[in-house]
Design a protein around this motif. Structure first.
Motif, mmCIF file in Angstrom:
data_model
loop_
_atom_site.group_PDB
_atom_site.id
_atom_site.type_symbol
_atom_site.label_atom_id
_atom_site.label_comp_id
_atom_site.label_asym_id
_atom_site.label_seq_id
_atom_site.Cartn_x
_atom_site.Cartn_y
_atom_site.Cartn_z
ATOM 1 N N LYS A 50 0.843 -1.276 0.034
ATOM 2 C CA LYS A 50 -0.082 -0.057 -0.102
ATOM 3 C C LYS A 50 0.836 1.173 0.070
ATOM 4 O O LYS A 50 1.756 1.357 0.809
ATOM 5 N N ALA A 51 0.730 2.225 -0.881
ATOM 6 C CA ALA A 51 1.397 3.543 -0.913
ATOM 7 C C ALA A 51 0.811 4.354 -0.039
ATOM 8 O O ALA A 51 -0.373 4.348 -0.005
ATOM 9 N N TYR A 52 1.609 5.104 0.670
ATOM 10 C CA TYR A 52 1.070 6.341 1.547
ATOM 11 C C TYR A 52 1.127 7.741 1.050
ATOM 12 O O TYR A 52 2.431 7.700 0.448
ATOM 13 N N THR A 53 0.520 8.577 1.326
ATOM 14 C CA THR A 53 0.573 9.816 1.106
ATOM 15 C C THR A 53 0.350 10.800 2.322
ATOM 16 O O THR A 53 -0.799 10.767 2.702
ATOM 17 N N PHE A 54 1.021 11.568 2.624
ATOM 18 C CA PHE A 54 0.877 12.589 3.853
ATOM 19 C C PHE A 54 0.650 14.247 3.128
ATOM 20 O O PHE A 54 1.496 14.392 2.463
ATOM 21 N N SER A 55 -0.319 14.348 3.542
ATOM 22 C CA SER A 55 -0.952 16.028 3.118
ATOM 23 C C SER A 55 -1.675 16.784 3.934
ATOM 24 O O SER A 55 -2.020 16.028 4.886
ATOM 25 N N SER A 56 -2.055 17.947 3.632
ATOM 26 C CA SER A 56 -2.657 18.785 4.442
ATOM 27 C C SER A 56 -3.377 19.765 3.704
ATOM 28 O O SER A 56 -2.657 20.618 3.172
ATOM 29 N N THR A 57 -4.730 19.930 3.780
ATOM 30 C CA THR A 57 -5.311 21.051 3.170
ATOM 31 C C THR A 57 -5.250 22.176 4.014
ATOM 32 O O THR A 57 -5.665 23.359 3.290
ATOM 33 N N GLY A 58 -5.007 22.244 5.195
ATOM 34 C CA GLY A 58 -4.890 23.442 6.143
ATOM 35 C C GLY A 58 -3.452 23.848 6.327
ATOM 36 O O GLY A 58 -3.248 24.910 7.119
ATOM 37 N N GLY A 59 -2.541 23.306 5.725
ATOM 38 C CA GLY A 59 -1.046 23.713 5.887
ATOM 39 C C GLY A 59 -0.527 23.100 7.027
ATOM 40 O O GLY A 59 0.495 23.566 7.623
ATOM 41 N N TYR A 60 -0.984 22.122 7.879
ATOM 42 C CA TYR A 60 -0.523 21.365 8.977
ATOM 43 C C TYR A 60 0.668 20.589 8.894
ATOM 44 O O TYR A 60 0.900 20.145 7.393
ATOM 45 N N VAL A 61 1.515 20.422 9.518
ATOM 46 C CA VAL A 61 2.894 19.455 9.419
ATOM 47 C C VAL A 61 2.963 18.403 10.456
ATOM 48 O O VAL A 61 2.590 18.505 11.573
ATOM 49 N N ILE A 62 4.137 17.592 10.304
ATOM 50 C CA ILE A 62 4.648 16.765 11.309
ATOM 51 C C ILE A 62 5.686 17.734 11.708
ATOM 52 O O ILE A 62 6.467 17.907 11.135
ATOM 53 N N GLY A 63 5.631 17.710 13.128
ATOM 54 C CA GLY A 63 6.805 18.612 13.620
ATOM 55 C C GLY A 63 7.361 17.824 14.814
ATOM 56 O O GLY A 63 7.273 16.577 14.970
ATOM 57 N N GLY A 64 8.219 18.566 15.793
ATOM 58 C CA GLY A 64 8.507 17.794 16.896
ATOM 59 C C GLY A 64 10.039 17.353 16.646
ATOM 60 O O GLY A 64 10.552 17.585 15.684
ATOM 61 N N VAL A 65 10.611 16.550 17.784
ATOM 62 C CA VAL A 65 12.099 16.265 17.430
ATOM 63 C C VAL A 65 11.938 14.949 17.176
ATOM 64 O O VAL A 65 13.041 14.149 17.041
ATOM 65 N N GLY A 66 10.889 14.209 16.763
ATOM 66 C CA GLY A 66 10.917 12.647 16.230
ATOM 67 C C GLY A 66 11.548 12.528 15.095
ATOM 68 O O GLY A 66 11.857 13.368 14.261
ATOM 69 N N SER A 67 11.941 11.073 14.800
ATOM 70 C CA SER A 67 12.611 10.706 13.573
ATOM 71 C C SER A 67 11.585 9.951 12.597
ATOM 72 O O SER A 67 10.273 9.807 13.074
ATOM 73 N N LEU A 68 11.905 9.780 11.387
ATOM 74 C CA LEU A 68 11.012 9.049 10.509
ATOM 75 C C LEU A 68 11.888 8.131 9.851
ATOM 76 O O LEU A 68 13.008 8.205 9.449
ATOM 77 N N SER A 69 11.361 6.809 9.761
ATOM 78 C CA SER A 69 11.745 5.506 9.226
ATOM 79 C C SER A 69 11.155 5.117 8.236
ATOM 80 O O SER A 69 9.876 5.008 8.186
ATOM 81 N N LYS A 70 11.521 4.717 7.058
ATOM 82 C CA LYS A 70 10.928 4.107 5.902
ATOM 83 C C LYS A 70 11.352 2.687 5.655
ATOM 84 O O LYS A 70 12.660 2.386 5.384
ATOM 85 N N LEU A 71 10.658 1.664 5.936
ATOM 86 C CA LEU A 71 10.849 0.295 5.721
ATOM 87 C C LEU A 71 9.841 -0.522 4.496
ATOM 88 O O LEU A 71 9.024 0.118 4.336
ATOM 89 N N GLY A 72 10.190 -1.405 4.073
ATOM 90 C CA GLY A 72 9.389 -1.961 2.943
ATOM 91 C C GLY A 72 9.744 -1.679 1.588
ATOM 92 O O GLY A 72 10.081 -0.325 1.321
ATOM 93 N N GLY A 73 9.207 -2.203 0.698
ATOM 94 C CA GLY A 73 9.279 -1.619 -0.697
ATOM 95 C C GLY A 73 8.594 -0.881 -1.123
ATOM 96 O O GLY A 73 8.508 -0.499 -2.515
ATOM 97 N N GLY A 74 7.513 -0.492 -0.568
ATOM 98 C CA GLY A 74 6.301 0.437 -1.051
ATOM 99 C C GLY A 74 6.870 1.978 -0.917
ATOM 100 O O GLY A 74 7.896 2.161 -0.681
ATOM 101 N N THR A 75 5.874 2.795 -1.576
ATOM 102 C CA THR A 75 6.314 4.074 -1.653
ATOM 103 C C THR A 75 5.431 5.221 -0.554
ATOM 104 O O THR A 75 4.155 4.955 -0.124
ATOM 105 N N VAL A 76 6.111 6.053 -0.170
ATOM 106 C CA VAL A 76 5.296 7.167 0.647
ATOM 107 C C VAL A 76 5.730 8.537 0.198
ATOM 108 O O VAL A 76 6.857 8.799 -0.273
ATOM 109 N N THR A 77 4.676 9.196 0.085
ATOM 110 C CA THR A 77 4.860 10.663 -0.857
ATOM 111 C C THR A 77 4.552 11.744 0.485
ATOM 112 O O THR A 77 3.539 11.548 1.202
ATOM 113 N N PHE A 78 5.301 12.815 0.576
ATOM 114 C CA PHE A 78 5.187 13.919 1.707
ATOM 115 C C PHE A 78 4.962 15.069 0.725
ATOM 116 O O PHE A 78 5.544 15.577 0.052
#
Length: 192
Positions: A50-78
């Motif tokens: 399954k492909a994932y897409t992260f979006s926001s119609t209100g201009g909201y974001v992923i913030g904070g001090v956290g990290s992001l990891s991408k595993l598996g052969g699929g696609t993620v779009t920011f």
């Protein structure tokens, strides 16, 4: 907020500071619309089917001090300009940075806040793409203020002119730069 999150199979409401995982067990849409700013401890996208897409119609974001990891052969779009300050580790599949359409909203912002203390690492089996849908055009487009990039067997594809990177370390893998004719285009890659 709705109880559309699961914790050990029990529906819960998302809370800042929790970790978030997106994987192939999703039973609904895989387009994540950020309806408010969020600050997870970490985000893991572990998808193959399954492909994932992260979006926001209100201009909201992923913030904070956290990290992001991408595993598996699929696609993620920011498609949002995010501000998290943790590292990004791509160990499988493709991460597409599709936010930003000009130097004032650069595509690099989809991958979090700029900063020399951050690192984006692309391991074997992983790919990082900018300009995947051709949303950039003209001479005023850019990927500015990317953090340090480390390629350890994976691939980074840059098709956007006027790109500036903190530092680039190539430990095997591929750096692909494909620019169309564009007056004054340049790529700035300090090599380690």
């Amino acid at each position: 907020m709705t109880t559309n999150w699961l914790n050990s199979g029990v529906p819960v409401t998302y809370q800042d500071g929790n970790s978030a995982q997106f994987d192939d067990t999703a039973t609904g849409p895989t387009t994540v619309n950020l309806a408010t700013n969020v600050s997870p401890a970490s985000v893991v996208v572990s998808n193959s089917a399954k492909a994932y897409t992260f979006s926001s119609t209100g201009g909201y974001v992923i913030g904070g001090v956290g990290s992001l990891s991408k595993l598996g052969g699929g696609t993620v779009t920011f498609s949002t300009l995010n501000s998290y300050i943790g590292d990004l580790m791509i160990s499988g599949g493709t991460v597409m940075a599709n936010a930003g359409t000009s130097s004032s909203t650069p595509a690099g912002g989809a991958l979090g806040a700029p900063g020399s203390g951050r690192t984006i690492t692309v391991n074997s089996g992983g790919t990082l793409k900018f300009n995947a849908n051709g949303i950039f055009g003209g001479s005023n487009t850019a990927i500015n203020n990317l953090p340090n990039l480390v390629i350890s067997g994976g691939t980074i594809q840059i098709t956007v002119p006027n790109t500036a990177v903190g530092a680039l370390t190539l430990n095997g893998g591929t750096l692909s730069i494909a620019l169309t004719a564009n007056n004054g285009s340049a790529i700035y890659l300090p090599l380690n």
